[in-house]
Design a protein around this motif. Structure first.
Motif, mmCIF file in Angstrom:
data_model
loop_
_atom_site.group_PDB
_atom_site.id
_atom_site.type_symbol
_atom_site.label_atom_id
_atom_site.label_comp_id
_atom_site.label_asym_id
_atom_site.label_seq_id
_atom_site.Cartn_x
_atom_site.Cartn_y
_atom_site.Cartn_z
ATOM 1 N N UNK A 1 1.447 -14.994 7.914
ATOM 2 C CA UNK A 1 1.491 -14.099 6.753
ATOM 3 C C UNK A 1 1.798 -12.702 7.257
ATOM 4 N N UNK A 2 2.296 -11.857 6.371
ATOM 5 C CA UNK A 2 2.461 -10.461 6.789
ATOM 6 C C UNK A 2 1.144 -9.722 6.565
ATOM 7 N N UNK A 3 1.030 -8.583 7.189
ATOM 8 C CA UNK A 3 -0.213 -7.809 7.099
ATOM 9 C C UNK A 3 0.060 -6.610 6.208
ATOM 10 N N UNK B 1 -7.684 -7.900 8.796
ATOM 11 C CA UNK B 1 -8.873 -8.658 8.393
ATOM 12 C C UNK B 1 -8.592 -9.516 7.161
ATOM 13 N N UNK B 2 -7.983 -8.922 6.159
ATOM 14 C CA UNK B 2 -7.682 -9.662 4.928
ATOM 15 C C UNK B 2 -6.725 -10.814 5.233
ATOM 16 N N UNK C 1 -9.572 0.816 12.481
ATOM 17 C CA UNK C 1 -8.169 0.903 12.070
ATOM 18 C C UNK C 1 -7.443 -0.419 12.316
ATOM 19 N N UNK C 2 -7.679 -0.991 13.493
ATOM 20 C CA UNK C 2 -7.027 -2.243 13.886
ATOM 21 C C UNK C 2 -7.333 -3.371 12.893
ATOM 22 N N UNK C 3 -8.613 -3.494 12.538
ATOM 23 C CA UNK C 3 -9.026 -4.602 11.671
ATOM 24 C C UNK C 3 -8.784 -4.340 10.186
ATOM 25 N N UNK D 1 -16.023 -10.416 11.017
ATOM 26 C CA UNK D 1 -15.024 -9.518 10.444
ATOM 27 C C UNK D 1 -15.130 -9.592 8.929
ATOM 28 N N UNK D 2 -15.259 -8.424 8.310
ATOM 29 C CA UNK D 2 -15.424 -8.384 6.856
ATOM 30 C C UNK D 2 -14.098 -8.619 6.132
ATOM 31 N N UNK D 3 -14.210 -9.041 4.878
ATOM 32 C CA UNK D 3 -13.010 -9.212 4.048
ATOM 33 C C UNK D 3 -12.774 -7.896 3.307
ATOM 34 N N UNK D 4 -12.061 -6.967 3.967
ATOM 35 C CA UNK D 4 -11.719 -5.713 3.284
ATOM 36 C C UNK D 4 -10.492 -5.077 3.919
#
Lengths: 298, 298
Positions: free
Chosen positions: B204-206, B211-212, B247-249, B290-293
Protein backbone atom coordinates in the motif's frame (compact mmCIF):
# COMPACT_ATOMS: atom_id res chain seq x y z
CA UNK A 1 -12.11 34.28 -18.97
CA UNK A 2 -15.08 32.04 -19.53
CA UNK A 3 -15.42 28.31 -19.04
CA UNK A 4 -14.83 27.48 -22.71
CA UNK A 5 -11.61 29.54 -22.74
CA UNK A 6 -10.27 27.46 -19.85
CA UNK A 7 -11.33 24.32 -21.65
CA UNK A 8 -9.53 25.51 -24.80
CA UNK A 9 -6.30 25.94 -22.80
CA UNK A 10 -6.68 22.43 -21.40
CA UNK A 11 -7.47 20.93 -24.80
CA UNK A 12 -4.35 22.50 -26.34
CA UNK A 13 -2.14 21.29 -23.52
CA UNK A 14 -3.53 17.78 -23.37
CA UNK A 15 -3.61 16.80 -27.03
CA UNK A 16 -3.97 13.04 -27.36
CA UNK A 17 -0.78 11.15 -27.98
CA UNK A 18 -1.73 7.53 -27.44
CA UNK A 19 -3.35 5.77 -30.35
CA UNK A 20 -5.82 4.04 -28.00
CA UNK A 21 -7.34 7.43 -27.11
CA UNK A 22 -10.16 7.86 -29.62
CA UNK A 23 -11.55 10.97 -27.92
CA UNK A 24 -9.50 12.83 -25.31
CA UNK A 25 -9.72 16.02 -23.25
CA UNK A 26 -12.32 18.42 -24.67
CA UNK A 27 -13.09 16.30 -27.74
CA UNK A 28 -16.57 15.11 -26.83
CA UNK A 29 -18.93 14.47 -23.90
CA UNK A 30 -16.82 11.55 -22.72
CA UNK A 31 -13.29 10.27 -23.01
CA UNK A 32 -13.18 7.19 -25.23
CA UNK A 33 -10.38 4.64 -25.04
CA UNK A 34 -10.10 1.67 -27.36
CA UNK A 35 -9.64 -1.64 -25.56
CA UNK A 36 -9.17 -4.85 -27.49
CA UNK A 37 -12.68 -5.48 -28.68
CA UNK A 38 -14.64 -2.54 -27.31
CA UNK A 39 -14.45 1.01 -25.99
CA UNK A 40 -13.95 2.19 -22.42
CA UNK A 41 -15.98 5.38 -22.00
CA UNK A 42 -15.38 7.81 -19.12
CA UNK A 43 -17.18 10.85 -17.83
CA UNK A 44 -16.65 13.18 -14.89
CA UNK A 45 -18.53 16.15 -13.45
CA UNK A 46 -18.05 18.34 -10.41
CA UNK A 47 -21.05 19.76 -8.56
CA UNK A 48 -21.14 22.07 -5.59
CA UNK A 49 -23.72 23.71 -3.40
CA UNK A 50 -23.22 27.28 -4.51
CA UNK A 51 -23.89 26.62 -8.20
CA UNK A 52 -25.65 23.31 -8.49
CA UNK A 53 -27.87 22.52 -5.53
CA UNK A 54 -30.90 24.79 -5.02
CA UNK A 55 -31.86 24.85 -1.35
CA UNK A 56 -35.11 23.00 -2.03
CA UNK A 57 -33.14 19.85 -2.95
CA UNK A 58 -33.16 17.09 -0.38
CA UNK A 59 -29.89 15.26 0.45
CA UNK A 60 -31.26 12.23 -1.42
CA UNK A 61 -31.82 14.39 -4.51
CA UNK A 62 -28.30 15.86 -4.21
CA UNK A 63 -26.84 12.37 -4.32
CA UNK A 64 -29.12 11.42 -7.22
CA UNK A 65 -28.11 14.55 -9.16
CA UNK A 66 -24.40 13.84 -8.75
CA UNK A 67 -24.95 10.53 -10.53
CA UNK A 68 -27.44 11.91 -13.06
CA UNK A 69 -25.01 14.44 -14.60
CA UNK A 70 -22.46 11.70 -15.25
CA UNK A 71 -24.91 9.07 -16.47
CA UNK A 72 -26.37 11.67 -18.82
CA UNK A 73 -22.94 12.16 -20.43
CA UNK A 74 -22.65 8.41 -21.04
CA UNK A 75 -26.26 8.22 -22.25
CA UNK A 76 -25.46 10.98 -24.75
CA UNK A 77 -22.77 8.71 -26.15
CA UNK A 78 -25.10 5.71 -26.31
CA UNK A 79 -23.20 3.93 -23.55
CA UNK A 80 -24.52 2.14 -20.46
CA UNK A 81 -22.97 3.28 -17.16
CA UNK A 82 -21.40 0.29 -15.38
CA UNK A 83 -19.35 1.77 -12.52
CA UNK A 84 -19.41 4.96 -10.50
CA UNK A 85 -16.86 6.55 -8.18
CA UNK A 86 -17.54 9.69 -6.22
CA UNK A 87 -15.60 12.05 -3.99
CA UNK A 88 -17.50 14.13 -1.50
CA UNK A 89 -16.48 17.14 0.57
CA UNK A 90 -18.82 17.54 3.53
CA UNK A 91 -19.31 20.76 5.44
CA UNK A 92 -20.43 21.31 9.01
CA UNK A 93 -24.19 20.96 9.32
CA UNK A 94 -24.53 18.51 6.48
CA UNK A 95 -22.71 15.55 7.99
CA UNK A 96 -25.93 14.04 9.28
CA UNK A 97 -27.21 13.99 5.71
CA UNK A 98 -24.30 11.87 4.46
CA UNK A 99 -26.21 8.61 4.42
CA UNK A 100 -29.21 10.17 2.65
CA UNK A 101 -26.90 11.62 -0.03
CA UNK A 102 -25.41 8.16 -0.49
CA UNK A 103 -28.87 6.63 -0.74
CA UNK A 104 -29.61 9.01 -3.59
CA UNK A 105 -26.38 7.94 -5.28
CA UNK A 106 -27.30 4.32 -4.80
CA UNK A 107 -30.88 4.68 -5.99
CA UNK A 108 -29.88 6.00 -9.40
CA UNK A 109 -26.99 3.55 -9.74
CA UNK A 110 -29.30 0.66 -8.87
CA UNK A 111 -31.85 1.82 -11.43
CA UNK A 112 -29.37 1.12 -14.22
CA UNK A 113 -27.52 -1.73 -12.54
CA UNK A 114 -24.38 0.37 -12.14
CA UNK A 115 -22.15 -0.14 -9.11
CA UNK A 116 -20.37 2.33 -6.82
CA UNK A 117 -16.82 1.01 -6.56
CA UNK A 118 -14.94 3.73 -4.71
CA UNK A 119 -14.54 7.30 -3.58
CA UNK A 120 -13.09 9.70 -1.09
CA UNK A 121 -14.56 11.65 1.84
CA UNK A 122 -13.21 15.05 2.76
CA UNK A 123 -14.26 18.03 4.90
CA UNK A 124 -14.44 21.74 4.12
CA UNK A 125 -16.67 24.83 3.99
CA UNK A 126 -18.88 23.81 1.10
CA UNK A 127 -20.52 20.61 -0.09
CA UNK A 128 -18.79 19.33 -3.23
CA UNK A 129 -19.57 16.09 -5.02
CA UNK A 130 -17.46 14.90 -7.91
CA UNK A 131 -18.50 11.83 -9.83
CA UNK A 132 -16.78 9.56 -12.31
CA UNK A 133 -18.79 7.16 -14.40
CA UNK A 134 -17.55 4.57 -16.80
CA UNK A 135 -18.97 2.07 -19.20
CA UNK A 136 -18.07 -0.14 -22.13
CA UNK A 137 -19.56 -0.28 -25.60
CA UNK A 138 -18.92 -1.64 -29.07
CA UNK A 139 -20.02 1.71 -30.52
CA UNK A 140 -19.82 5.27 -29.17
CA UNK A 141 -22.04 7.97 -30.65
CA UNK A 142 -20.29 11.35 -30.78
CA UNK A 143 -21.21 14.91 -31.69
CA UNK A 144 -19.26 14.89 -34.94
CA UNK A 145 -21.23 12.21 -36.80
CA UNK A 146 -24.20 14.21 -38.17
CA UNK A 147 -24.69 13.98 -41.95
CA UNK A 148 -26.70 16.08 -44.38
CA UNK A 149 -30.04 14.34 -44.81
CA UNK A 150 -30.28 13.22 -41.16
CA UNK A 151 -33.36 14.16 -39.23
CA UNK A 152 -32.91 15.83 -35.79
CA UNK A 153 -34.64 14.46 -32.69
CA UNK A 154 -34.91 15.17 -28.98
CA UNK A 155 -35.95 12.68 -26.31
CA UNK A 156 -38.21 15.21 -24.59
CA UNK A 157 -39.14 18.86 -24.36
CA UNK A 158 -36.36 21.14 -23.14
CA UNK A 159 -36.90 24.28 -21.04
CA UNK A 160 -38.76 22.68 -18.16
CA UNK A 161 -35.82 22.72 -15.78
CA UNK A 162 -35.11 26.37 -16.54
CA UNK A 163 -38.75 27.29 -15.96
CA UNK A 164 -38.67 25.44 -12.64
CA UNK A 165 -35.46 27.26 -11.70
CA UNK A 166 -37.03 30.63 -12.46
CA UNK A 167 -40.01 29.84 -10.21
CA UNK A 168 -37.57 28.73 -7.51
CA UNK A 169 -35.53 31.94 -7.81
CA UNK A 170 -38.73 34.00 -7.53
CA UNK A 171 -39.32 32.37 -4.15
CA UNK A 172 -42.14 29.92 -4.92
CA UNK A 173 -42.56 26.97 -2.61
CA UNK A 174 -41.46 23.61 -3.89
CA UNK A 175 -45.01 22.34 -4.41
CA UNK A 176 -45.92 25.41 -6.49
CA UNK A 177 -42.99 25.03 -8.92
CA UNK A 178 -43.93 23.53 -12.30
CA UNK A 179 -41.75 20.65 -13.48
CA UNK A 180 -39.92 20.71 -10.12
CA UNK A 181 -38.62 17.16 -10.60
CA UNK A 182 -36.77 18.29 -13.77
CA UNK A 183 -34.83 20.64 -11.52
CA UNK A 184 -34.22 18.53 -8.43
CA UNK A 185 -34.33 14.91 -9.54
CA UNK A 186 -33.87 14.68 -13.29
CA UNK A 187 -33.93 11.30 -15.01
CA UNK A 188 -30.87 10.79 -17.22
CA UNK A 189 -31.97 9.25 -20.52
CA UNK A 190 -29.92 6.08 -20.17
CA UNK A 191 -32.51 3.75 -21.69
CA UNK A 192 -33.10 6.08 -24.64
CA UNK A 193 -29.35 6.50 -25.19
CA UNK A 194 -28.94 2.73 -25.33
CA UNK A 195 -31.78 2.36 -27.84
CA UNK A 196 -29.91 4.80 -30.08
CA UNK A 197 -26.38 3.38 -29.93
CA UNK A 198 -26.75 1.90 -33.40
CA UNK A 199 -29.33 4.21 -34.99
CA UNK A 200 -28.03 7.70 -34.12
CA UNK A 201 -25.34 9.21 -36.36
CA UNK A 202 -24.58 11.92 -33.80
CA UNK A 203 -25.82 12.49 -30.26
CA UNK A 204 -25.19 14.50 -27.12
CA UNK A 205 -26.99 15.22 -23.89
CA UNK A 206 -28.46 18.63 -23.25
CA UNK A 207 -26.98 20.30 -20.20
CA UNK A 208 -26.26 23.95 -20.98
CA UNK A 209 -29.08 24.30 -23.52
CA UNK A 210 -30.53 22.74 -26.68
CA UNK A 211 -28.92 25.62 -28.62
CA UNK A 212 -25.43 24.84 -27.29
CA UNK A 213 -25.87 21.11 -27.98
CA UNK A 214 -27.09 21.74 -31.54
CA UNK A 215 -24.23 24.18 -32.19
CA UNK A 216 -21.76 21.60 -30.94
CA UNK A 217 -23.18 18.95 -33.27
CA UNK A 218 -23.32 21.38 -36.22
CA UNK A 219 -19.78 22.72 -35.83
CA UNK A 220 -18.16 19.37 -35.05
CA UNK A 221 -19.99 17.63 -37.89
CA UNK A 222 -19.49 20.60 -40.24
CA UNK A 223 -23.17 20.75 -41.13
CA UNK A 224 -26.14 23.09 -40.79
CA UNK A 225 -29.08 22.25 -38.53
CA UNK A 226 -32.56 23.60 -39.11
CA UNK A 227 -35.26 23.35 -36.46
CA UNK A 228 -38.61 23.00 -38.19
CA UNK A 229 -41.21 21.91 -35.68
CA UNK A 230 -41.66 21.90 -31.96
CA UNK A 231 -44.58 21.39 -29.68
CA UNK A 232 -44.15 23.87 -26.85
CA UNK A 233 -47.62 23.34 -25.37
CA UNK A 234 -46.38 22.09 -22.01
CA UNK A 235 -44.46 25.34 -21.55
CA UNK A 236 -47.25 27.48 -23.01
CA UNK A 237 -49.42 26.58 -20.03
CA UNK A 238 -47.18 28.84 -17.98
CA UNK A 239 -45.58 31.41 -20.32
CA UNK A 240 -46.19 33.11 -23.68
CA UNK A 241 -44.74 31.90 -27.00
CA UNK A 242 -41.60 34.05 -27.01
CA UNK A 243 -40.67 33.00 -23.50
CA UNK A 244 -41.46 29.35 -24.26
CA UNK A 245 -39.17 29.48 -27.28
CA UNK A 246 -36.43 31.11 -25.19
CA UNK A 247 -36.76 28.34 -22.57
CA UNK A 248 -36.86 25.60 -25.21
CA UNK A 249 -33.73 26.81 -27.00
CA UNK A 250 -31.63 28.34 -24.26
CA UNK A 251 -32.82 26.85 -20.98
CA UNK A 252 -30.28 24.74 -19.09
CA UNK A 253 -30.45 21.75 -16.80
CA UNK A 254 -32.59 19.43 -18.89
CA UNK A 255 -31.34 15.89 -19.07
CA UNK A 256 -32.71 15.16 -22.52
CA UNK A 257 -30.69 13.87 -25.45
CA UNK A 258 -30.51 15.41 -28.91
CA UNK A 259 -29.48 13.25 -31.83
CA UNK A 260 -29.54 12.92 -35.59
CA UNK A 261 -30.38 9.81 -37.56
CA UNK A 262 -31.04 8.77 -41.15
CA UNK A 263 -33.20 5.81 -40.15
CA UNK A 264 -36.38 5.59 -38.10
CA UNK A 265 -35.32 5.76 -34.43
CA UNK A 266 -37.19 3.78 -31.77
CA UNK A 267 -37.53 6.86 -29.59
CA UNK A 268 -37.45 10.63 -30.00
CA UNK A 269 -39.46 13.64 -31.15
CA UNK A 270 -38.49 14.96 -34.57
CA UNK A 271 -37.66 18.66 -34.52
CA UNK A 272 -35.67 19.34 -37.68
CA UNK A 273 -33.14 18.29 -40.27
CA UNK A 274 -29.47 18.37 -41.09
CA UNK A 275 -28.33 20.12 -44.30
CA UNK A 276 -25.03 20.98 -45.85
CA UNK A 277 -23.76 24.32 -44.60
CA UNK A 278 -23.10 25.87 -41.22
CA UNK A 279 -24.86 27.09 -38.12
CA UNK A 280 -28.18 26.44 -36.42
CA UNK A 281 -31.42 28.02 -37.62
CA UNK A 282 -35.03 27.89 -36.65
CA UNK A 283 -37.72 27.95 -39.32
CA UNK A 284 -40.72 29.41 -37.52
CA UNK A 285 -42.61 32.48 -38.85
CA UNK A 286 -39.29 34.17 -39.66
CA UNK A 287 -36.07 32.25 -40.26
CA UNK A 288 -33.86 33.10 -37.33
CA UNK A 289 -30.38 32.12 -36.33
CA UNK A 290 -30.12 30.21 -33.07
CA UNK A 291 -27.51 31.80 -30.83
CA UNK A 292 -24.74 29.89 -29.09
CA UNK A 293 -25.76 30.43 -25.49
CA UNK A 294 -27.28 28.66 -22.52
CA UNK A 295 -27.32 28.42 -18.75
CA UNK A 296 -25.17 25.93 -16.99
CA UNK A 297 -25.64 26.88 -13.35
CA UNK A 298 -28.24 28.62 -11.25
CA UNK B 1 -17.94 11.45 13.16
CA UNK B 2 -14.53 10.77 11.77
CA UNK B 3 -13.51 10.02 8.22
CA UNK B 4 -13.37 6.25 8.76
CA UNK B 5 -16.90 6.25 10.17
CA UNK B 6 -18.18 7.90 6.99
CA UNK B 7 -16.25 5.40 4.94
CA UNK B 8 -17.78 2.55 6.95
CA UNK B 9 -21.28 3.84 6.12
CA UNK B 10 -20.36 4.00 2.44
CA UNK B 11 -18.79 0.54 2.46
CA UNK B 12 -21.92 -0.97 4.02
CA UNK B 13 -24.20 0.72 1.51
CA UNK B 14 -22.12 -0.06 -1.56
CA UNK B 15 -21.33 -3.72 -1.08
CA UNK B 16 -20.14 -5.23 -4.34
CA UNK B 17 -22.74 -7.12 -6.30
CA UNK B 18 -21.12 -7.66 -9.67
CA UNK B 19 -18.76 -10.59 -9.96
CA UNK B 20 -16.33 -8.50 -12.06
CA UNK B 21 -15.73 -6.19 -9.07
CA UNK B 22 -12.74 -7.76 -7.32
CA UNK B 23 -12.30 -4.83 -4.90
CA UNK B 24 -15.04 -2.23 -4.48
CA UNK B 25 -15.81 0.78 -2.32
CA UNK B 26 -13.59 0.87 0.79
CA UNK B 27 -11.97 -2.52 0.13
CA UNK B 28 -8.47 -1.37 -0.79
CA UNK B 29 -6.47 1.62 -2.16
CA UNK B 30 -8.07 1.24 -5.57
CA UNK B 31 -11.17 -0.22 -7.14
CA UNK B 32 -10.31 -3.33 -9.13
CA UNK B 33 -12.50 -4.61 -11.96
CA UNK B 34 -11.80 -7.81 -13.86
CA UNK B 35 -11.80 -7.39 -17.63
CA UNK B 36 -11.29 -10.36 -19.94
CA UNK B 37 -7.58 -10.90 -19.56
CA UNK B 38 -6.51 -8.24 -17.08
CA UNK B 39 -7.67 -5.87 -14.34
CA UNK B 40 -8.91 -2.30 -14.68
CA UNK B 41 -7.69 -0.39 -11.62
CA UNK B 42 -9.20 2.94 -10.56
CA UNK B 43 -8.29 5.54 -7.99
CA UNK B 44 -9.72 8.94 -7.05
CA UNK B 45 -8.73 11.65 -4.58
CA UNK B 46 -10.09 15.07 -3.77
CA UNK B 47 -7.75 17.89 -2.73
CA UNK B 48 -8.58 21.44 -1.71
CA UNK B 49 -6.76 24.53 -0.66
CA UNK B 50 -7.85 24.63 2.95
CA UNK B 51 -6.51 21.18 3.84
CA UNK B 52 -4.06 20.14 1.16
CA UNK B 53 -2.19 23.07 -0.35
CA UNK B 54 0.20 24.95 2.00
CA UNK B 55 0.56 28.54 0.82
CA UNK B 56 4.20 27.98 -0.19
CA UNK B 57 3.10 25.65 -2.99
CA UNK B 58 3.31 27.06 -6.49
CA UNK B 59 0.44 26.49 -8.96
CA UNK B 60 2.69 24.03 -10.82
CA UNK B 61 3.19 22.06 -7.59
CA UNK B 62 -0.55 22.10 -6.88
CA UNK B 63 -1.19 20.50 -10.27
CA UNK B 64 1.60 17.99 -9.70
CA UNK B 65 0.24 17.08 -6.27
CA UNK B 66 -3.24 16.42 -7.61
CA UNK B 67 -1.76 13.77 -9.89
CA UNK B 68 0.72 12.44 -7.31
CA UNK B 69 -1.95 11.41 -4.79
CA UNK B 70 -3.73 9.33 -7.40
CA UNK B 71 -0.65 7.82 -9.00
CA UNK B 72 0.55 6.88 -5.53
CA UNK B 73 -2.62 4.84 -4.98
CA UNK B 74 -2.03 2.94 -8.22
CA UNK B 75 1.69 2.53 -7.42
CA UNK B 76 0.70 1.02 -4.07
CA UNK B 77 -1.24 -1.61 -6.01
CA UNK B 78 1.67 -2.28 -8.36
CA UNK B 79 -0.18 -0.76 -11.30
CA UNK B 80 1.03 1.72 -13.90
CA UNK B 81 -1.18 4.81 -14.34
CA UNK B 82 -2.32 5.10 -17.96
CA UNK B 83 -5.02 7.76 -17.97
CA UNK B 84 -5.94 10.73 -15.81
CA UNK B 85 -9.07 12.85 -15.59
CA UNK B 86 -9.35 15.85 -13.35
CA UNK B 87 -12.03 18.30 -12.31
CA UNK B 88 -11.00 21.69 -11.05
CA UNK B 89 -12.94 24.40 -9.22
CA UNK B 90 -11.18 27.74 -9.63
CA UNK B 91 -11.67 30.71 -7.34
CA UNK B 92 -11.20 34.40 -8.00
CA UNK B 93 -7.53 35.36 -7.87
CA UNK B 94 -6.29 31.98 -9.02
CA UNK B 95 -7.64 31.95 -12.59
CA UNK B 96 -4.38 33.30 -13.99
CA UNK B 97 -2.62 30.30 -12.49
CA UNK B 98 -4.81 27.83 -14.38
CA UNK B 99 -2.27 27.07 -17.09
CA UNK B 100 0.55 26.63 -14.55
CA UNK B 101 -1.60 24.18 -12.56
CA UNK B 102 -2.24 22.26 -15.78
CA UNK B 103 1.46 22.24 -16.58
CA UNK B 104 2.10 20.60 -13.21
CA UNK B 105 -0.56 17.99 -14.01
CA UNK B 106 1.00 17.39 -17.41
CA UNK B 107 4.57 17.19 -16.09
CA UNK B 108 3.81 14.31 -13.76
CA UNK B 109 1.58 12.55 -16.29
CA UNK B 110 4.31 12.83 -18.94
CA UNK B 111 6.89 11.44 -16.55
CA UNK B 112 5.05 8.12 -16.49
CA UNK B 113 3.61 8.28 -20.00
CA UNK B 114 0.09 8.71 -18.69
CA UNK B 115 -2.39 10.83 -20.60
CA UNK B 116 -4.98 13.38 -19.47
CA UNK B 117 -8.18 12.41 -21.27
CA UNK B 118 -10.82 14.64 -19.76
CA UNK B 119 -12.10 16.81 -16.96
CA UNK B 120 -14.37 19.61 -15.92
CA UNK B 121 -13.79 23.29 -15.00
CA UNK B 122 -15.95 25.01 -12.43
CA UNK B 123 -15.87 28.20 -10.35
CA UNK B 124 -16.37 28.80 -6.65
CA UNK B 125 -14.86 30.18 -3.45
CA UNK B 126 -12.09 27.66 -2.96
CA UNK B 127 -9.66 25.83 -5.21
CA UNK B 128 -10.61 22.16 -5.46
CA UNK B 129 -8.92 19.58 -7.65
CA UNK B 130 -10.29 16.09 -7.93
CA UNK B 131 -8.33 13.52 -9.85
CA UNK B 132 -9.19 10.15 -11.21
CA UNK B 133 -6.48 7.79 -12.43
CA UNK B 134 -6.75 4.42 -14.09
CA UNK B 135 -4.49 1.69 -15.26
CA UNK B 136 -4.48 -1.94 -16.32
CA UNK B 137 -2.50 -4.84 -14.92
CA UNK B 138 -2.34 -8.61 -14.97
CA UNK B 139 -1.79 -8.57 -11.18
CA UNK B 140 -2.93 -6.17 -8.45
CA UNK B 141 -1.15 -6.14 -5.10
CA UNK B 142 -3.52 -5.48 -2.23
CA UNK B 143 -3.26 -4.92 1.52
CA UNK B 144 -4.68 -8.30 2.44
CA UNK B 145 -1.92 -10.48 0.95
CA UNK B 146 0.71 -10.45 3.74
CA UNK B 147 1.80 -13.88 5.01
CA UNK B 148 3.61 -14.98 8.16
CA UNK B 149 7.27 -15.24 7.19
CA UNK B 150 7.22 -12.22 4.84
CA UNK B 151 9.74 -9.45 5.42
CA UNK B 152 8.45 -5.86 5.60
CA UNK B 153 9.96 -3.12 3.43
CA UNK B 154 9.52 0.57 2.72
CA UNK B 155 10.68 2.38 -0.41
CA UNK B 156 12.10 5.30 1.59
CA UNK B 157 12.18 6.95 4.99
CA UNK B 158 8.84 8.26 6.23
CA UNK B 159 8.42 11.35 8.40
CA UNK B 160 10.11 13.87 6.11
CA UNK B 161 6.93 15.43 4.83
CA UNK B 162 5.55 15.82 8.34
CA UNK B 163 8.83 17.43 9.51
CA UNK B 164 8.66 19.85 6.57
CA UNK B 165 5.05 20.63 7.42
CA UNK B 166 5.94 21.41 11.02
CA UNK B 167 8.66 23.84 9.89
CA UNK B 168 6.15 25.43 7.51
CA UNK B 169 3.55 25.79 10.27
CA UNK B 170 6.17 27.42 12.51
CA UNK B 171 6.58 30.10 9.83
CA UNK B 172 9.93 29.14 8.29
CA UNK B 173 10.63 30.36 4.78
CA UNK B 174 10.47 27.81 2.03
CA UNK B 175 14.25 27.64 1.57
CA UNK B 176 14.76 26.96 5.29
CA UNK B 177 12.37 24.00 5.42
CA UNK B 178 14.09 20.60 5.45
CA UNK B 179 12.73 18.06 2.93
CA UNK B 180 10.47 20.77 1.49
CA UNK B 181 10.04 18.87 -1.78
CA UNK B 182 8.49 15.96 0.16
CA UNK B 183 5.79 18.41 1.19
CA UNK B 184 5.20 20.40 -1.99
CA UNK B 185 6.24 18.17 -4.87
CA UNK B 186 6.38 14.55 -3.75
CA UNK B 187 7.39 11.84 -6.17
CA UNK B 188 4.87 9.00 -6.28
CA UNK B 189 6.73 5.69 -6.31
CA UNK B 190 5.37 4.49 -9.62
CA UNK B 191 8.60 2.85 -10.81
CA UNK B 192 9.09 1.07 -7.49
CA UNK B 193 5.47 -0.08 -7.45
CA UNK B 194 5.86 -1.59 -10.90
CA UNK B 195 9.05 -3.41 -9.89
CA UNK B 196 7.04 -5.01 -7.08
CA UNK B 197 3.92 -6.12 -8.97
CA UNK B 198 5.10 -9.73 -8.96
CA UNK B 199 7.32 -9.86 -5.87
CA UNK B 200 5.20 -8.14 -3.18
CA UNK B 201 2.62 -10.24 -1.35
CA UNK B 202 0.95 -7.14 0.06
CA UNK B 203 1.49 -3.46 -0.56
CA UNK B 204 0.00 0.00 0.00
CA UNK B 205 1.14 3.58 -0.30
CA UNK B 206 1.74 5.62 2.83
CA UNK B 207 -0.47 8.67 3.00
CA UNK B 208 -1.82 9.06 6.53
CA UNK B 209 1.19 7.44 8.21
CA UNK B 210 3.36 4.32 8.16
CA UNK B 211 1.49 3.20 11.28
CA UNK B 212 -1.91 3.41 9.59
CA UNK B 213 -0.60 1.59 6.50
CA UNK B 214 0.95 -1.20 8.59
CA UNK B 215 -2.22 -1.57 10.65
CA UNK B 216 -4.26 -1.82 7.44
CA UNK B 217 -1.99 -4.56 6.11
CA UNK B 218 -1.94 -6.40 9.45
CA UNK B 219 -5.68 -6.32 10.01
CA UNK B 220 -6.67 -7.09 6.44
CA UNK B 221 -4.12 -9.91 6.18
CA UNK B 222 -4.92 -11.17 9.68
CA UNK B 223 -1.24 -11.15 10.70
CA UNK B 224 1.09 -9.40 13.16
CA UNK B 225 3.77 -7.00 11.95
CA UNK B 226 6.95 -6.34 13.90
CA UNK B 227 9.22 -3.41 13.07
CA UNK B 228 12.79 -4.43 13.89
CA UNK B 229 15.17 -1.95 12.32
CA UNK B 230 15.06 1.56 11.02
CA UNK B 231 17.68 4.09 10.09
CA UNK B 232 16.33 7.44 11.25
CA UNK B 233 19.59 9.35 10.74
CA UNK B 234 18.16 11.73 8.14
CA UNK B 235 15.54 12.84 10.67
CA UNK B 236 18.01 12.83 13.58
CA UNK B 237 19.87 15.72 11.96
CA UNK B 238 16.90 17.90 12.93
CA UNK B 239 15.17 16.29 15.93
CA UNK B 240 15.86 13.92 18.83
CA UNK B 241 15.21 10.17 18.74
CA UNK B 242 11.72 10.21 20.27
CA UNK B 243 10.54 12.88 17.85
CA UNK B 244 12.21 11.12 14.91
CA UNK B 245 10.40 7.89 15.82
CA UNK B 246 7.11 9.80 16.14
CA UNK B 247 7.62 11.32 12.67
CA UNK B 248 8.69 7.99 11.17
CA UNK B 249 5.66 6.09 12.48
CA UNK B 250 2.91 8.68 12.56
CA UNK B 251 3.91 11.43 10.13
CA UNK B 252 1.62 11.90 7.13
CA UNK B 253 2.08 13.05 3.55
CA UNK B 254 4.93 10.77 2.52
CA UNK B 255 4.48 9.14 -0.84
CA UNK B 256 6.46 6.01 -0.04
CA UNK B 257 5.22 2.46 -0.40
CA UNK B 258 5.24 -0.21 2.29
CA UNK B 259 5.10 -3.85 1.25
CA UNK B 260 5.77 -7.39 2.37
CA UNK B 261 7.54 -10.08 0.39
CA UNK B 262 8.89 -13.59 0.84
CA UNK B 263 11.47 -13.20 -1.93
CA UNK B 264 14.30 -10.72 -2.43
CA UNK B 265 12.70 -7.51 -3.79
CA UNK B 266 14.57 -5.38 -6.33
CA UNK B 267 13.92 -2.26 -4.29
CA UNK B 268 13.12 -1.36 -0.68
CA UNK B 269 14.56 -0.96 2.80
CA UNK B 270 13.83 -3.86 5.14
CA UNK B 271 12.25 -2.72 8.40
CA UNK B 272 10.65 -5.80 9.91
CA UNK B 273 8.78 -9.05 9.56
CA UNK B 274 5.34 -10.59 9.42
CA UNK B 275 4.33 -13.17 12.06
CA UNK B 276 1.19 -15.00 12.94
CA UNK B 277 -0.94 -12.99 15.35
CA UNK B 278 -2.39 -9.52 15.42
CA UNK B 279 -1.40 -5.87 15.61
CA UNK B 280 1.72 -3.84 14.88
CA UNK B 281 4.69 -3.73 17.24
CA UNK B 282 8.07 -2.10 17.28
CA UNK B 283 11.06 -3.97 18.71
CA UNK B 284 13.38 -1.18 19.81
CA UNK B 285 14.72 -0.97 23.39
CA UNK B 286 11.29 -1.89 24.74
CA UNK B 287 8.71 -3.76 22.76
CA UNK B 288 5.96 -1.22 22.11
CA UNK B 289 2.65 -1.36 20.35
CA UNK B 290 2.32 0.92 17.35
CA UNK B 291 -0.86 2.95 17.59
CA UNK B 292 -3.41 3.32 14.80
CA UNK B 293 -3.02 7.03 14.08
CA UNK B 294 -1.62 9.48 11.55
CA UNK B 295 -2.09 12.86 9.95
CA UNK B 296 -3.90 13.17 6.69
CA UNK B 297 -4.16 16.95 6.25
CA UNK B 298 -2.30 20.03 7.41
Amino acid sequence: MKEFEFIAIARDLFKSRKKEVVYGAGDDDCAVIKLNDRYLVLSSDMLHEQSDFPKIMTPFEIGWMSVAVNFSDLAGSGVKPEYFIFDICLREGIEDSFEEILKGVKALCDRYDAEVVGGDVDFGDELFIVGFALGFSDRVVVQSGAKAGDRVYITGLTGKSQLALEYYLKGYDREEIPFVSSLVMPEPKVKEGLMLTHTANSMTDISDSLAVSLHNIASRSNVCIEIEAMDLSELLEFVDYDKALELFLYGGGDFELVFTSDSEPEVGIEIGRVREGKGVHILDDIKRTVEFRGYSHF
